[in-house]
Design an enzyme around this catalytic site. Sequence first.
Site: not given
Ligand code: G1P
Ligand code: ZN
Length: 538
Positions: A112-113, A276, A278, A280-281, A375
């Site tokens: 992801s990010h 981000d 991948d 989704d954000r 998302k």
């Molecule tokens: C974080 C975000 C959460 C999101 C997840 C995946 O998770 O807070 O809302 O769904 O990344 O993108 P966390 O690191 O808080 O468990």
């Molecule tokens: Zn992501």
Amino acid sequence: MILTIATTPFEDQKPGTSGLRKKVSVFRQPHYAENFIQSVFDSLEGFQGRTLVIGGDGRYHNSEVIQTAIRMAAANGFGRVMVGQNGLLSTPAASNLIRRHKASGGIILSASHNPGGPDGDFGIKYNISNGGPAPEKLTDAIYARTRTISSYRIAAPPGVDLARTGETRLGGMAVQVVDPVTDYAELMRTLFDFEAIRALIRTGFTMRFDAMGAVTGPYAHRILEDMLGFPGGTVMNGTPLPDFGGRHPDPNLVHAGELARLVLPGGGPDFGAASDGDGDRNLIVGRGMYVTPSDSLAILAANATLTPGYAGGLAGIARSMPTSRAADRVAEKLGIGAWETPTGWKFFGNLLDAGKATLCGEESFGTGSTHVREKDGLWAVLMWLNILARRRLSVADIVTRHWAEYGRNFYSRHDYEDVDAEAANGLMNALRARLPSLAGRNGIATADDFAYDDPVDGSRTTKQGIRLIFADGARIIYRLSGTGTAGATLRVYIERYEPDAGLHGMETQAALSGLIALSRSIAGIGTHTGRAAPTVIT
Ligand code: G1P
Ligand code: ZN
């Protein structure tokens, strides 16, 4: 030829908030990815002869694991894999492919990010046939399997050429390499009024989209520039790179600072957005206005009927518990359901499948709807564009008018990153132990540890965050991140409702200052973690 390789379990393959996420160096250990993928397959039923979607965000190590996953799918009896060209698929595009082509599921390679590159992070996630992340029941089964695994099956090398679209075979399995954008772009065209957006562009409206060197570059070039007609150069950092060009592909005001500095002061583009690693954000900014993800969810919901895909109205709105309650006010006014789930997208799937919610979102820059089961960053950007095209107001005007109508939920998240894991757990345990005595003091009406009873399958999920709810509706929430790969991250979410429009212009940290001080003293953050201030404020 199919090889059966002997292996031994790794102790650390428990999926977190969003799949298995570790340092690249961990994933590079022999058998590490293979063990996890075989454990996924061993936990599934009825996939023989069916389709598996495979794709990733293009980060470092993606091309190796893509080949491993394809060879293992062939050896385990899938009938077909559908893979994005060059191994690329954004997470929402993968979710769409699973749904559209009735695949039995999908493997998404992404962290992801999180940063990429040899010293960065990598991840593997399994999504089920509705296109959404595997529910806890399945991730628990996968984890249990990782603890007992003794062998995995894999087709002998070589793998397949992913550079060209088209169909080839690997043993008895078809390998279909698809353009990663086509089906996704088609879906977006059915949801939003592209003609109205083109008309907005003709008025001189300008935007910048920051793909942050990650997977959304090709999607944004095609949809924003080729299909909608924004001029070339609208998409920044639009080439996916294994290390994201050294960027941290997390679309917030810190990491997408380049975009924020271009748009926020005014004099630049009318509208700015970013996504981000991948895809989704999303981050949404306008001149002089950063739209918090919580507000964005509420505003998209309040204006949804202006878009073709949601013209018939919404069934309900779902938000994760720490997300601000701004969306609840919209749901109340619309007379539709408002749902509160634990953090993580997997909890929205049942509500969307059951038709209880149409839009959903998280404060962590995630917004989405029934169109997929993830998302979706570009979807949110297009929905904003559609609304801007119909309302012909600036982003700032849309937001301030929303606050004037519904009141403003001042909201901020304070992250204490890379805290000693023991100290972080100690803080949470100490708070938990004190829950019964917290209510009744400092204006706190209730104090609890959030538990969720899924209204669809009846499952119960506990320990999802400590909530201090004040008599006036303000909230302080504490939880530990489930996506980190080093140490612990303490997240503190702070919210206060302000009905008086005369006070809506206050700076957020100032508006929340009393609660922020309380959030530190009540939990003893300084004492437990040694930190006087958070690392990141969003
Ligand atoms: C974080 C975000 C959460 C999101 C997840 C995946 O998770 O807070 O809302 O769904 O990344 O993108 P966390 O690191 O808080 O468990
Ligand atoms: Zn992501």
